[in-house]
Scaffold this active site. Structure first.
Site, PDB file in Angstrom:
ATOM      1  N   HIS A   1      23.852  58.297   3.480  1.00 33.68           N
ATOM      2  CA  HIS A   1      24.974  57.413   3.809  1.00 33.68           C
ATOM      3  C   HIS A   1      25.517  57.646   5.215  1.00 33.68           C
ATOM      4  CE1 HIS A   1      27.462  60.820   2.073  1.00 33.68           C
ATOM      5  NE2 HIS A   1      28.184  60.522   3.143  1.00 33.68           N
TER       6      HIS A   1
ATOM      7  N   ASP B   1      20.619  60.171  -1.828  1.00 33.53           N
ATOM      8  CA  ASP B   1      21.557  60.348  -0.720  1.00 33.53           C
ATOM      9  C   ASP B   1      21.092  61.413   0.263  1.00 33.53           C
ATOM     10  OD1 ASP B   1      23.796  59.682   0.761  1.00 33.53           O
ATOM     11  OD2 ASP B   1      25.065  61.174  -0.213  1.00 33.53           O
TER      12      ASP B   1
ATOM     13  N   GLY C   1      33.552  63.427   7.451  1.00 30.13           N
ATOM     14  CA  GLY C   1      32.687  63.942   8.495  1.00 30.13           C
ATOM     15  C   GLY C   1      31.829  65.117   8.063  1.00 30.13           C
ATOM     16  N   ASN C   2      32.158  65.710   6.911  1.00 29.24           N
ATOM     17  CA  ASN C   2      31.371  66.830   6.400  1.00 29.24           C
ATOM     18  C   ASN C   2      30.048  66.386   5.764  1.00 29.24           C
ATOM     19  OD1 ASN C   2      34.291  68.408   6.006  1.00 29.24           O
ATOM     20  ND2 ASN C   2      32.560  69.774   6.362  1.00 29.24           N
ATOM     21  N   SER C   3      29.901  65.099   5.544  1.00 28.73           N
ATOM     22  CA  SER C   3      28.699  64.599   4.888  1.00 28.73           C
ATOM     23  C   SER C   3      27.427  65.083   5.580  1.00 28.73           C
ATOM     24  CB  SER C   3      28.686  63.070   4.894  1.00 28.73           C
ATOM     25  OG  SER C   3      29.651  62.562   4.031  1.00 28.73           O
TER      26      SER C   3
END
Length: 422
Positions: free
Chosen positions: A151, A188, A262-264
């Site tokens: 994502h 993902d 933003g940690n994704s």
């Protein structure tokens, strides 16, 4: 193994969740990780009568893979792993060990709006806008392969699709253009490649050996690169969390380490400085009609699963073992049921030639009402039951044809589909 079913509004990507309201011009995807990690395109996601594939997985095909990529995967296994009993380090040393392997990812998306609305085909003059999002990634080989969340580089929520331009910012502030090697929106995860050598590849640990209460550390870029390499700590709050959002089910690690926008795609590490998970999602600030506050419930994709998926993408061009029926379908809602005197269920619009559904005798016009004895009233519920299985498994489908109820045993095909190119 526990299973949880949450509504879309209740889980965010580990990158935050944008307001469901119409995005403002040039800011719709200010934070790429704002797209929900488990919001996946499925039949009926835009409208009840939209005809889409029953299993819309996105997978890279072998025609996109170079022989060099395949050799890299076979020779290196892509991800460097070590025994989980590696020496325990101080918190500071564990962080310093992995920091050079953590990168920032910036993705640019082209979005088509219609009278400032992000739904296609409803009249009005269309315009094109560009939005920018940020996320995190982990270097997995010295020659520039990187893993992140799908994502971060693929937008399902607003229909932008694959990012048109992706750049990677290293720990030393050097920036590189990135190529998308492959991605899978169901799992993902995505693999990127930059043209760089002698990089610090992260060491991956054994996520199967994790214990409840074990100390873990999350590293990422919350709210963008201004806070790059933010470190938060916590414990393993839960294992084998089978989280189902709409029609997608994922087995995840639960942690109370702070995971923010933003940690994704960033690493969840143990006290040996090994990556034991890729941060992907978190619970939102409120849950249910009571609006109870939610804090410290984040999720990461286990490292062992990451390793398998990355190897599959690199070796075969897709994630192996994913089941597929081979039908396009629409939901028969209560309203439609009353209007047309049809049973509530999943109406088969089309059966793909040569698919497992065709081989089993399913036809256009059949209405599926149950899978393995479990009632299904929407395509999301149908997919959720299907995705409990692997390709090659057999399931029992209950369906209505000409007013009569029938059952059939179907052996699931393996889903192998082309993915959108950059």
């Amino acid at each position: 193994m526990n299973e949880y079913n949450f509504n879309i509004e209740e889980i965010e990507e580990a990158g935050g969740n944008p307001s469901p309201k119409k995005p403002k011009k040039h800011t719709a995807m200010k934070i790429a990780a704002s797209l929900m990690a488990m919001v996946l395109v499925s039949a009926g996601s835009i409208g009840v009568y939209r005809q889409v594939a029953e299993s819309p997985e996105q997978n890279v095909t072998s025609e996109n893979l170079t022989s060099e990529n395949t050799v890299q995967a076979e020779a290196m296994g892509m991800i460097k792993t070590e025994n989980s009993d590696s020496s325990t380090l101080t918190t500071e040393d564990a962080i310093n060990k992995v920091l050079p392997s953590v990168v920032g990812i910036e993705s640019k998306f082209t979005m088509v709006s219609n009278n400032n609305s992000y739904f296609f085909g409803f009249g009005g003059e269309q315009s094109t806008e560009t939005s920018v999002g940020t996320g995190t990634g982990v270097i997995i080989t010295e020659n520039g392969y990187i893993v992140t969340n799908a994502h971060v580089i693929y937008d399902s929520q607003y229909g932008a699709g694959l990012a048109t331009d992706i750049s990677v910012l290293l720990d030393n502030n050097e920036s590189y253009d990135a190529e998308v090697i492959g991605y899978d929106t169901d799992c993902d995860l995505a693999v990127l490649k930059i043209n760089a050598e002698n990089l610090d590849a992260a060491e991956f640990g054994d996520s199967e050996s994790l214990k409840l209460g074990e100390s873990v550390i999350a590293i990422g870029n919350p709210l963008g690169f201004e806070l790059m390499n933010t470190v938060t700590s916590g414990i393993v709050s839960g294992l084998n969390r089978n989280i189902t959002i709409n029609d997608k089910s994922m087995n995840l690690i639960q942690t109370d380490a702070a995971i923010n926008s933003g940690n994704s795609g960033g690493p969840l590490i143990n006290k040996s400085g090994q990556v034991i998970g890729i941060n992907s999602s978190k619970m939102s600030s409120t849950y249910g009609s009571g609006s109870a506050s939610i804090e410290g419930i984040g999720f990461a994709i286990p490292a062992n699963e990451v390793s398998k998926i990355v190897d599959d993408i690199m070796k075969y061009g897709y994630v192996t073992g994913k089941p597929q029926l081979g039908i396009s379908c629409q939901n028969v809602t209560e309203t439609v049921s009353q209007m047309y005197n049809m049973p509530i269920g999943v109406y088969i619009v089309e059966v793909s030639e040569g698919s497992s559904a065709e081989k089993a005798g399913l036809k256009s016009g059949d209405i599926i009402t149950a899978v393995d004895g479990v009632e299904v009233t929407t395509s999301e519920e149908l997919n959720a039951q299907k995705n409990l299985h692997s390709a090659g498994d057999k399931i029992e489908i209950t369906y209505i044809r000409n007013g009569e109820e029938n059952t059939v045993i179907i052996e699931l095909d393996e889903a192998v589909k082309k993915q959108e190119k950059q």
